[in-house]
Structure formats: C-alpha cells, structure tokens
Motif scaffolding. Structure first.
Motif, PDB file in Angstrom:
ATOM      1  N   SER A  90       0.808  -1.220   0.000  1.00 28.49           N
ATOM      2  CA  SER A  90       0.000   0.000   0.000  1.00 28.49           C
ATOM      3  C   SER A  90       0.842   1.271   0.000  1.00 28.49           C
ATOM      4  O   SER A  90       0.356   2.339   0.350  1.00 28.49           O
ATOM      5  N   CYS A  91       2.128   1.190  -0.386  1.00 27.05           N
ATOM      6  CA  CYS A  91       2.984   2.369  -0.456  1.00 27.05           C
ATOM      7  C   CYS A  91       2.656   3.199  -1.692  1.00 27.05           C
ATOM      8  O   CYS A  91       1.938   2.746  -2.596  1.00 27.05           O
ATOM      9  N   ASP A  92       3.223   4.402  -1.739  1.00 23.43           N
ATOM     10  CA  ASP A  92       3.026   5.270  -2.899  1.00 23.43           C
ATOM     11  C   ASP A  92       3.646   4.628  -4.132  1.00 23.43           C
ATOM     12  O   ASP A  92       4.644   3.886  -4.051  1.00 23.43           O
ATOM     13  N   ARG A  93       3.039   4.947  -5.284  1.00 22.81           N
ATOM     14  CA  ARG A  93       3.502   4.390  -6.554  1.00 22.81           C
ATOM     15  C   ARG A  93       3.929   5.510  -7.496  1.00 22.81           C
ATOM     16  O   ARG A  93       3.429   6.632  -7.410  1.00 22.81           O
ATOM     17  N   HIS A  94       4.820   5.174  -8.404  1.00 22.40           N
ATOM     18  CA  HIS A  94       5.257   6.098  -9.456  1.00 22.40           C
ATOM     19  C   HIS A  94       5.227   5.342 -10.779  1.00 22.40           C
ATOM     20  O   HIS A  94       5.834   4.280 -10.910  1.00 22.40           O
TER      21      HIS A  94
ATOM     22  N   CYS B   5       6.797   2.065  -5.063  1.00 23.74           N
ATOM     23  CA  CYS B   5       8.060   2.731  -4.706  1.00 23.74           C
ATOM     24  C   CYS B   5       8.962   2.892  -5.930  1.00 23.74           C
ATOM     25  O   CYS B   5      10.192   2.755  -5.856  1.00 23.74           O
TER      26      CYS B   5
ATOM     27  N   CYS C  66       8.837  -1.363  -0.191  1.00 28.08           N
ATOM     28  CA  CYS C  66       7.694  -1.009   0.647  1.00 28.08           C
ATOM     29  C   CYS C  66       7.774  -1.777   1.961  1.00 28.08           C
ATOM     30  O   CYS C  66       7.747  -3.014   1.989  1.00 28.08           O
TER      31      CYS C  66
ATOM     32  N   THR D 262       5.289   2.245   4.027  1.00 24.13           N
ATOM     33  CA  THR D 262       6.162   3.387   3.732  1.00 24.13           C
ATOM     34  C   THR D 262       7.333   2.916   2.875  1.00 24.13           C
ATOM     35  O   THR D 262       7.909   1.854   3.132  1.00 24.13           O
ATOM     36  N   CYS D 263       7.691   3.735   1.875  1.00 33.12           N
ATOM     37  CA  CYS D 263       8.784   3.378   0.987  1.00 33.12           C
ATOM     38  C   CYS D 263      10.124   3.643   1.667  1.00 33.12           C
ATOM     39  O   CYS D 263      10.360   4.742   2.190  1.00 33.12           O
TER      40      CYS D 263
ATOM     41  N   LYS E 211       8.503  10.340  -1.456  1.00 33.62           N
ATOM     42  CA  LYS E 211       7.517   9.404  -0.910  1.00 33.62           C
ATOM     43  C   LYS E 211       7.454   8.114  -1.698  1.00 33.62           C
ATOM     44  O   LYS E 211       7.202   7.049  -1.141  1.00 33.62           O
ATOM     45  N   ALA E 212       7.646   8.206  -3.027  1.00 33.93           N
ATOM     46  CA  ALA E 212       7.618   7.010  -3.861  1.00 33.93           C
ATOM     47  C   ALA E 212       8.995   6.665  -4.395  1.00 33.93           C
ATOM     48  O   ALA E 212       9.111   5.910  -5.358  1.00 33.93           O
TER      49      ALA E 212
ATOM     50  N   ASP F 135      10.961   8.355  -6.118  1.00 31.42           N
ATOM     51  CA  ASP F 135      11.016   8.725  -7.527  1.00 31.42           C
ATOM     52  C   ASP F 135      11.897   9.944  -7.769  1.00 31.42           C
ATOM     53  O   ASP F 135      11.983  10.427  -8.909  1.00 31.42           O
TER      54      ASP F 135
END
Length: 572
Positions: free
Chosen positions: A344-348, A353, A361, A365-366, A375-376, A378
């Motif tokens: 459920s971490c941020d995606r790019h 991650c 992840c 959290t990444c 956050k991702a 990136d």
C-alpha cells in the motif's frame, strides 16, 4: 354505448344524454374513465387491437377524497358498475377513483388515454398525463371542430413510438438498451420514436437484484415486461438466490456441534458459526476462561479508541491477530495488529516505490535505495541532470533542482524562465549571436568572416535543410536574423547526447526582390518624352483643324461678297 360503427346512433345517444349541473367547477370524469377501462365486455374492447380512449372536457376533475364532501366515504373499488342501459350505478355509493387507481387500470388493460381539453385546462391535463402510463394531451378548440385532427395527431404520436415498462419491485432493477433506428452501439433507453408500420426495433433487458427482500416469499417473483398501450408482455420467472442450501438444516454442508468447530458451533458452508461462549475460526476459544479475561478482543486493538479488531485485515483468535492472506503470494499483511503491509505504499508510473531499483515497501512506507528519495522513491538525489550539457550552473542559475528536474524561477524584468535547464525566457537570445557568423560564412558565404577566419573560429559544420523548425521537447533553439543584404536566414542549434553542438540551417535565404533603379529612371524619362510628343501632336492637330475652319469661313464670305456687288446708273 358499446363500440360500434353506427355513427347515427352515437349522435342520437349524445343528443339524448342528460345535462346536469352543480356549484363546483370540477367534473366526475374519472368515474367515466374508470368504467370505460374496466368494463371490457360492455364496451367491446378487442383483445388484439390498440385501444384508444378519448376524454374530452373543458373543466378539471374530481379525484379520491372529494366524495367525502358529499358524505361518500367508501373508496372506489375499481370494478365495473354499468347497468343494462349503460349508466354508472355507483356514483352516489363510492368515492371517485384516485390517479394511481386510474393509472393501474390503464396499465392492466393496455389502453392509451388521449385528453382532448380546451386551452384553459391544457396545463393541468399536461401534468395529469405524466402520471398515467401511455397518456397524451392536446388542445381542443372552443367549438371542438379540430377533434378529429387532434385524435389523429395524438394517435400518430402513440403509434410511431414504443416504450417498454415493467412491474419490477424495489428489490429488482431493470435496465433497457436499444439502438432504435440508428445503427451502432446500444444506448440506455426504454423508448424509441419515429417508427413506421413494419419497423422492427430490438431491446436488450438487464435485470439486477439490488437487495434480498426480508420476506422469503418475495424471493420468487413474476416480472412482466411490456410495451405501453399494447396488451402483450414478456413474462420473466425470477428466482433470487439469497442464500445457499448448505445454510439450512438437512443439507450435508450443515452440521450442528460439528467436529470442525471444536464441537462448539454449527458448521455452515465450510464456516463455523460459534455458540455464545466460544469464538475463533474453529470456535477454539472460550470467552470466559481464555487468558483469564472476558474481553479477549481488546488485545487485538492498538488502543481503547479503536473499535475494529486487527485493523479490519485479520481475525482475532483467542486474543491474537491472525492476518489475512492475499491472493498475490508476494503481498503480505503483518504486524501485531495487522497494521503493516508491503503493497500500500506510494507508486510512481504504476510501480510500487518506483520499482525495486528505487526502493522497497515496508509497513506502508517506501524505504528508498541509495541515490533516491521522495515518498515514492522517484526523486534523484544527484543534481547532474540539472546541469546544462555544456557545463555551467545548476539550472543555469535560474532555477532549483528538485527530483532531478529544474523548477524555474521568475525574473521581475524578463519574466519566467523555461526550458529543461531554465535557459530560456521570452526576451533571451541564448547563443544565437555566438553562432551567427559561423552559419553565415559556412552556408551562405556572407558575413564578416572570410574563408580562413571561418575555419579558425567555427568548431561545427551545420547541416542544411529546406525548412527549419525547432523541437522544444528536444531542447532545440530557433534563431532568426537579417544580414547586410536584408535577407532573412534561420537556423536551429541543440546539443547531442555527448554534449556537442548540433546546428541545422536553412538552405536558402529569404531575400527581397532586386530593384533596377536605372531601368526605372530611363523608363520614367521615356514615358515623359512620349507623353510630351503626344501632347505636341494633339496641339498641332487641333491648330490645323482650327486654321482650316477659319480659312473655309473666309472663302465663303469672299464668295458672298461677289454676288452682292451691283452697278448703279443715274436716271435720264
């Protein structure tokens, strides 16, 4: 009077009809409509015919509840009450029908009602027709002279369209789709217009059970899907599957005090339903003595303010969270309260991650790898991608490097900078002047550089193209100049992957057309001489004509003088 083709009898019956009056304006038209609809045998409605009922009036209508003013409290029963003479027998025995009663009987008997009313009543009957299925309304003239045209027009509207209805309950949603007369994909609609005799249209019906009724008797329903105004329907026998057979006693999947449930619950469809004193997936936990506490579920919550066990992603078994298993074997839920996961971490760009090369992840959290942040994960930590190919300051000194991308600043005088390295602005010339002389001497053999100076000072050789266009996505710069011959030339410069300058120049200069001044002067002088000669010749011609006219006049006067000479002799 029943339906007949005897028009003279119809006219006679109308003349014999008694006229009654009262003090209020509304009339009892609903009684007439109800009897004409439900008395099918007396009226003579045919089974396989489109049934039209024309109701003509110049006043409003009484409806259910108005009869109480006259002391009639018995509601209308919706039945036929016509005697052998065709008269309504229950006008003083039961109340007027309601609008919903009229609508119900019209639907049951597939009748299209046409309200032919005068102009002062058309507004109220327009609203009434919207509450009676298949009804329409038209304006009748004061002397009713247009009644035939009105009925014909309304019939054409009714017969040229088809509308599909149903009697589904609130637990069932019926949706209709059709392309009507337009070829192509289906669209959601229950009505098609503009039809002619012989036209075929198809409807696709989607039936969805939105909820299961509490009464099991309503789990089996008979749906009628029908076209409005036509006594035909499609009957759908609907059976709602609101439970499974294994939930009921007598089925092999139903076991009371089952071994699978630690003999403390009922086994239904592979799931244990524990008794009041046990819980757990297999009813293995005793709520009274397990861990010496009565509320074992409290240990499956992080604090006293949380009401959901195991974060809603697991089961509290004897005071311990058992986290759910995911369909994807690479995805896991973990933690003492099932509060952590690795998905459920941020995606790019759709990657968790930003992908395994950027980060991992951990508990939502990444955790970024070396060289990445954000956050991702990136964003690049390095600022190398913000330095121009030819070297220099980060973002040309006109911006800040964020995640490896230049965010340009705004100058109060020059405005906002733009470009990959913030090297552009609306009033900036860039390096156009720097490459101008080299492009002139190499491509057009003009400019201040001679051949030797051109070879010494120019480190690039431009390529020649017919039309020069700049691609801003590739950080190309378009330059335009006028040379000493007043010719316009253009070229584009950019950097390749190795940081070397690349120039494309326009093959031909855009020069103004040459003007031959000597030819223009000689032409003007020649034109003046020719015009002068033409004027002299014209003057000479006019003078000659004038002299000849004067000479002819003189000769004519001299000749006249000879005839006028006489000899005078003295008398003897």
């Amino acid at each position: 009077m029943s339906l007949s083709q005897d028009t003279s009898r119809f006219a006679g019956e109308v003349k014999k009809a008694a006229v009654s009056g009262n003090l209020d304006a509304p009339e009892g038209g609903f009684d007439a409509i109800m009897q004409a609809v439900v008395c099918r045998e007396q009226i003579g409605w045919r089974e396989k015919a489109r049934r039209l009922l024309v109701f003509s009036t110049d006043a409003g209508f009484h409806y259910a509840g108005d009869g109480k003013l006259g002391g009639i409290v018995k509601p209308n029963d919706g039945e036929c009450h016509i005697d052998e003479f065709g008269k309504y027998t229950h006008s003083t025995l039961q109340d007027y029908p309601s609008i919903s009663q009229v609508n119900l009987k019209v639907k049951q008997n597939a009748i299209n009602v046409i309200f032919a009313v005068t102009a002062n009543q058309i507004n109220i009957y327009d609203k009434l027709k919207d509450n009676i299925e298949g009804a329409s309304a038209g304006t009748l003239s004061e002397d009713s002279s247009n009644v035939v045209d009105l009925v014909r027009d309304q019939y054409n509207k009714i017969s040229s369209s088809v509308e599909i209805k149903d009697n589904a309950t609130s637990a069932v949603k019926v949706t209709y789709y059709s392309s009507c007369l337009t070829p192509g994909p289906l669209k959601q609609t229950s009505k098609c217009d503009g039809l002619k005799v012989g036209t075929k249209v198809s409807f696709v019906v989607e039936i969805e059970v939105t909820s299961c009724p509490k009464d099991r008797k309503e789990w089996n329903q008979i749906l009628h899907i029908y076209p409005v105004g036509i006594n035909e329907s499609l009957i759908v026998d609907l059976e709602m599957l609101c439970d499974c057979p294994c939930e009921n006693p007598g089925n092999p999947g139903f076991k009371q005090n089952a071994k699978e449930c630690s003999y403390s619950g009922t086994y239904k469809c592979g799931v244990c339903e524990c008794d009041d004193s046990h819980f757990g997936r297999k009813c293995e936990c005793n709520s009274e003595n397990a861990h010496g506490t009565k509320d074992l579920t409290s240990s499956c919550r992080p604090d006293n303010y949380t009401t959901v066990d195991c974060s809603g992603r697991g089961s509290c078994v004897c005071g311990v969270c058992e986290c759910e298993a995911r369909q994807n074997p690479d995805e896991h839920i973990s933690g003492p309260f099932c509060e952590c996961d690795n998905f459920s971490c941020d995606r790019h760009n759709g990657l968790l991650c930003a992908g395994a090369d950027h980060g991992t992840c951990v508990c939502g959290t990444c955790q970024c790898n070396a060289g990445w942040t954000g956050k991702a994960c990136d964003c690049k930590i390095s600022q190398d991608t913000c330095i121009p190919p030819g070297g220099g300051e980060i973002c040309s000194g006109k911006g800040s490097c964020e995640c490896g991308v230049c965010k340009c600043h705004e100058d109060p005088e020059k405005g906002r900078y733009f470009g990959r390295y913030c090297e552009k602005c609306n009033t900036c010339t860039g390096r156009c002047n720097e490459f101008k002389e080299c492009v002139q001497c190499q491509v057009y053999k003009t400019g201040s550089f001679d051949e030797e100076e051109c070879m010494q000072n120019c480190s690039f050789v431009p390529s020649v193209v017919d039309v020069v266009e700049a691609d801003e996505d590739k950080d190309e710069y378009l330059c335009r100049f006028y040379d000493e011959d007043d010719c316009r030339f253009a070229y584009v410069y950019a950097w390749d992957e190795n940081g070397k300058i690349v120039v494309r120049a326009q093959e031909q200069r855009d020069c103004p057309p040459q003007i031959y001044i000597l030819g223009i002067v000689l032409g003007v002088i020649g034109a003046i001489v020719l015009i002068g000669l033409a004027l002299l010749l014209l003057w000479k011609l006019l003078t000659t004509i004038h002299d000849r006219r004067e000479f002819a006049k003189f000769e004519n006067e001299r000749m006249m003088a000879k005839w006028d000479t006489v000899s005078i002799y003295p008398h003897d």
